[in-house]
Design a protein around this motif. Structure first.
Motif, mmCIF file in Angstrom:
data_model
loop_
_atom_site.group_PDB
_atom_site.id
_atom_site.type_symbol
_atom_site.label_atom_id
_atom_site.label_comp_id
_atom_site.label_asym_id
_atom_site.label_seq_id
_atom_site.Cartn_x
_atom_site.Cartn_y
_atom_site.Cartn_z
ATOM 1 N N ARG A 94 -44.501 -52.609 36.351
ATOM 2 C CA ARG A 94 -45.884 -53.044 36.525
ATOM 3 C C ARG A 94 -46.122 -54.366 35.788
ATOM 4 N NH1 ARG A 94 -50.622 -49.906 33.603
ATOM 5 N NH2 ARG A 94 -49.739 -48.069 34.667
ATOM 6 N N ALA A 95 -45.571 -54.472 34.598
ATOM 7 C CA ALA A 95 -45.732 -55.709 33.823
ATOM 8 C C ALA A 95 -45.112 -56.891 34.557
ATOM 9 C CB ALA A 95 -45.089 -55.544 32.444
ATOM 10 N N LEU A 96 -43.924 -56.691 35.113
ATOM 11 C CA LEU A 96 -43.262 -57.773 35.835
ATOM 12 C C LEU A 96 -44.061 -58.171 37.074
ATOM 13 C CD1 LEU A 96 -40.866 -59.684 36.201
ATOM 14 C CD2 LEU A 96 -39.655 -57.836 37.388
ATOM 15 N N CYS A 97 -44.590 -57.178 37.796
ATOM 16 C CA CYS A 97 -45.403 -57.481 38.975
ATOM 17 C C CYS A 97 -46.624 -58.323 38.601
ATOM 18 C CB CYS A 97 -45.864 -56.190 39.648
ATOM 19 S SG CYS A 97 -44.550 -55.271 40.478
ATOM 20 N N ALA A 98 -47.275 -57.942 37.499
ATOM 21 C CA ALA A 98 -48.456 -58.688 37.053
ATOM 22 C C ALA A 98 -48.080 -60.105 36.639
ATOM 23 C CB ALA A 98 -49.124 -57.958 35.892
ATOM 24 N N TRP A 99 -46.998 -60.235 35.899
ATOM 25 C CA TRP A 99 -46.585 -61.540 35.383
ATOM 26 C C TRP A 99 -46.221 -62.485 36.522
ATOM 27 C CZ3 TRP A 99 -42.015 -62.205 31.373
ATOM 28 C CH2 TRP A 99 -42.144 -63.440 30.720
ATOM 29 N N THR A 100 -45.433 -61.997 37.470
ATOM 30 C CA THR A 100 -45.054 -62.859 38.594
ATOM 31 C C THR A 100 -46.259 -63.215 39.454
ATOM 32 O OG1 THR A 100 -44.495 -60.920 39.953
ATOM 33 C CG2 THR A 100 -42.694 -61.953 38.717
ATOM 34 N N GLY A 101 -47.291 -62.379 39.426
ATOM 35 C CA GLY A 101 -48.502 -62.642 40.196
ATOM 36 C C GLY A 101 -49.516 -63.506 39.468
ATOM 37 N N GLY A 102 -49.138 -64.033 38.300
ATOM 38 C CA GLY A 102 -50.034 -64.908 37.555
ATOM 39 C C GLY A 102 -51.045 -64.183 36.697
ATOM 40 N N LYS A 103 -50.926 -62.860 36.616
ATOM 41 C CA LYS A 103 -51.857 -62.065 35.824
ATOM 42 C C LYS A 103 -51.238 -61.787 34.454
ATOM 43 C CE LYS A 103 -54.916 -61.613 39.147
ATOM 44 N NZ LYS A 103 -56.261 -62.242 39.052
ATOM 45 N N ASN A 104 -51.210 -62.812 33.627
ATOM 46 C CA ASN A 104 -50.555 -62.698 32.325
ATOM 47 C C ASN A 104 -51.214 -61.640 31.442
ATOM 48 O OD1 ASN A 104 -49.089 -64.854 33.296
ATOM 49 N ND2 ASN A 104 -50.178 -66.385 32.090
ATOM 50 N N SER A 105 -52.531 -61.574 31.483
ATOM 51 C CA SER A 105 -53.238 -60.601 30.645
ATOM 52 C C SER A 105 -52.926 -59.176 31.076
ATOM 53 C CB SER A 105 -54.742 -60.853 30.703
ATOM 54 O OG SER A 105 -55.051 -62.112 30.139
ATOM 55 N N GLN A 106 -52.766 -58.965 32.382
ATOM 56 C CA GLN A 106 -52.402 -57.629 32.860
ATOM 57 C C GLN A 106 -50.979 -57.263 32.440
ATOM 58 O OE1 GLN A 106 -53.154 -57.025 37.048
ATOM 59 N NE2 GLN A 106 -55.260 -57.777 36.916
ATOM 60 N N ALA A 107 -50.104 -58.247 32.430
ATOM 61 C CA ALA A 107 -48.730 -58.003 31.970
ATOM 62 C C ALA A 107 -48.746 -57.585 30.510
ATOM 63 C CB ALA A 107 -47.878 -59.251 32.169
ATOM 64 N N LEU A 127 -41.832 -59.275 24.361
ATOM 65 C CA LEU A 127 -42.543 -59.904 25.471
ATOM 66 C C LEU A 127 -44.039 -59.977 25.213
ATOM 67 C CD1 LEU A 127 -40.535 -58.342 28.416
ATOM 68 C CD2 LEU A 127 -40.562 -60.755 27.774
ATOM 69 N N ALA A 128 -44.605 -58.961 24.600
ATOM 70 C CA ALA A 128 -46.023 -59.013 24.242
ATOM 71 C C ALA A 128 -46.259 -60.106 23.206
ATOM 72 C CB ALA A 128 -46.487 -57.657 23.712
ATOM 73 N N HIS A 129 -45.365 -60.211 22.247
ATOM 74 C CA HIS A 129 -45.417 -61.271 21.217
ATOM 75 C C HIS A 129 -45.395 -62.641 21.899
ATOM 76 C CE1 HIS A 129 -44.727 -62.641 17.074
ATOM 77 N NE2 HIS A 129 -43.667 -63.332 17.467
ATOM 78 N N HIS A 130 -44.505 -62.802 22.865
ATOM 79 C CA HIS A 130 -44.416 -64.049 23.635
ATOM 80 C C HIS A 130 -45.694 -64.275 24.438
ATOM 81 C CE1 HIS A 130 -43.464 -66.258 27.386
ATOM 82 N NE2 HIS A 130 -42.640 -66.963 26.634
ATOM 83 N N GLY A 131 -46.202 -63.221 25.051
ATOM 84 C CA GLY A 131 -47.406 -63.346 25.870
ATOM 85 C C GLY A 131 -48.607 -63.788 25.055
ATOM 86 N N TYR A 132 -48.788 -63.198 23.898
ATOM 87 C CA TYR A 132 -49.902 -63.594 23.044
ATOM 88 C C TYR A 132 -49.729 -65.027 22.544
ATOM 89 C CZ TYR A 132 -51.777 -58.842 22.926
ATOM 90 O OH TYR A 132 -52.332 -57.627 23.279
ATOM 91 N N PHE A 133 -48.487 -65.431 22.320
ATOM 92 C CA PHE A 133 -48.220 -66.802 21.878
ATOM 93 C C PHE A 133 -48.733 -67.803 22.907
ATOM 94 C CE2 PHE A 133 -45.248 -70.476 21.708
ATOM 95 C CZ PHE A 133 -45.547 -70.927 20.430
ATOM 96 N N TYR A 134 -48.427 -67.564 24.178
ATOM 97 C CA TYR A 134 -48.851 -68.501 25.215
ATOM 98 C C TYR A 134 -50.273 -68.233 25.718
ATOM 99 C CZ TYR A 134 -44.604 -71.176 25.294
ATOM 100 O OH TYR A 134 -43.579 -72.021 24.945
#
Length: 442
Positions: A94-107, A127-134
């Motif tokens: 689910r996280a990968l689907c959200a990320w590839t779809g541009g939904k970073n917050s959902q990932a 990956l969450a650490h990376h996500g919050y960074f960006y």
């Protein structure tokens, strides 16, 4: 049921799980052969759900349009997740689907759900650490590690890497002493942890200790010199410290031999180069034709729009040589922001932060400093939304102050310089700009 080395069940054979562990170890230590390790895992068993998901994650981490398309192809694979896939693996999908779809917050939300149920999932944590960074969310960059601390102790595999992430999160939330302690504990457990070494380097930079920072990076070279392109970023940090000491020959030498990689197309390498060249010019150093060679690479990156942080640095390089492709990038970015604003998290950041920053840089490069001020000022306290660290984003605060001085906007220049002295009083560049401002009469 087969388990990974953190005790989490996974749909794989024992051999496949061991290969998966090897890939994760490479990812955490930023090993240069992480991609090769992943290929080895896929050769053992390409049907392992987490192998395919990990492949998609790695494509997304590269932040290029072409690799994002390949990640999308993975999520569109009908038989990716077998019925035997467990709950945690489905959440990763689910996280990968959200990320590839541009939904970073959902990932990020999916990774957080994983961590709530499986706090020892080191991949979800990283990956969450990376996500919050960006996302520019420094508090959650730190707190996501704290939230899982109840499940970790020194005797567990990867605990050192958890401490390394903790160190960086603490640094980005200004808890500098605690960040140093966590970073030292991390490399005591695992000396090869470039992220932890990098976190401590950040502390020395933010606290105005360039000599200590240079010594730290140099003395721990064995812990980062063998990593992937991230080593160029650590060289970049050391160069910033030499810049602070006004040792410009060392900075230029490091740029040419350590930071600039003529073979690399990775976004972080290009961002490192653009940022350092701009800082050198802010120190009144002639950088020669280095902008031209950098801009040649950025000419091919005008329609990426994966990370606003990267787009801004590509534009900086192109605008610095007045390349026609700079206008192409700006036009493409505006079109992307308008068409994807309701569907892509990054598009909103591009519209509200990226485009104003690029317009400010364009005005600065055109020597229209009053116009630069008008673009920079309204967003100066929102720039963190483009992602990156305090150290990386500081470039744009420097450009605003320099614009105020060059525009002879003395009240603003004095205000900005005084504000900066309150945060970075040991900075030689800050001290000089503060002195450059005419003093108010007594």
């Amino acid at each position: 049921m087969v388990k990974d080395y953190n005790g989490l069940e996974m749909t794989a054979s024992e051999k496949g799980a061991a290969a998966f562990n090897h890939v994760i170890d490479g990812y955490l230590r930023l090993a240069h052969d992480t991609g090769t390790r992943l290929k080895g895992l896929l050769e053992i068993d390409a049907e392992i759900p987490m192998a395919q998901i990990l492949k998609g994650y790695f494509f997304m981490l590269m932040a290029t349009r072409s690799l994002r398309k390949r990640a999308i192809e993975i999520v569109e694979t009908v038989n990716l997740l077998p019925k035997s896939a467990n709950e945690r693996e489905k959440l990763h999908f689910r996280a990968l689907c959200a990320w590839t779809g541009g939904k970073n917050s959902q990932a990020i939300a999916a990774w957080e759900e994983i961590l709530l149920l499986y706090p020892r999932d080191i991949l979800a944590l990283r990956l969450a650490h990376h996500g919050y960074f960006y996302n520019g969310d420094s508090q959650n960059l730190c707190d996501v590690v704290s939230r899982v601390s109840h499940a970790w102790d020194k005797g567990m595999p990867n605990f050192g890497y958890v401490l390394g992430m903790k160190a960086f999160g603490l640094e980005e939330t200004y808890a500098f002493d605690a960040a140093i302690r966590a970073g030292l504990q991390a490399i005591e457990i695992n000396p090869i942890d470039p992220w932890a070494i990098h976190a401590v380097a950040h502390v020395h930079e933010m606290t105005g200790e360039p000599t200590e920072g240079i010594n730290w990076i140099t003395n721990n070279e064995s812990g980062w010199i063998g990593c992937n392109n991230f080593r160029h970023h650590i060289y970049w940090h050391r160069a910033l410290m030499w810049l602070e000491k006004r040792e410009y020959a060392k900075v230029l030498n490091s740029y040419d031999n350590d930071i600039w990689n003529p073979l690399s197309e990775e976004y972080l390498d290009l961002c490192n180069s653009a940022s350092l060249l701009m800082r050198l010019e802010l120190h009144d150093v002639d950088v020669g034709d280095r902008w031209s060679t950098l801009a040649e690479k950025c000419k091919n990156r005008t329609d990426e729009h994966i990370l606003t942080f990267a787009d801004i640095h590509f534009a900086l390089a192109l605008l610095s040589v007045k390349a026609v492709e700079a206008q192409d990038l700006i036009a493409s970015m505006k079109c992307y922001a308008e068409s994807k604003g309701n569907f892509d998290d990054n598009a909103l950041v591009s519209a509200e932060i990226g485009i104003p920053l690029i317009e400010g840089v364009r005005a600065y490069r055109d020597k229209k400093y009053q116009r630069a001020i008008k673009w920079f000022m309204p967003i100066r306290y929102h720039v963190q939304r483009m992602g990156g660290s305090h150290a990386q984003r500081d470039l744009f605060a420097m450009l605003l102050l320099d614009s105020a001085l060059k525009a002879d906007h003395i009240p603003l220049a004095k205000s900005l310089a005084a504000e900066r002295m309150g945060r970075l009083s040991k900075s030689s560049w800050t001290q000089k700009k503060y002195i450059d401002c005419p003093r108010s009469p007594v």
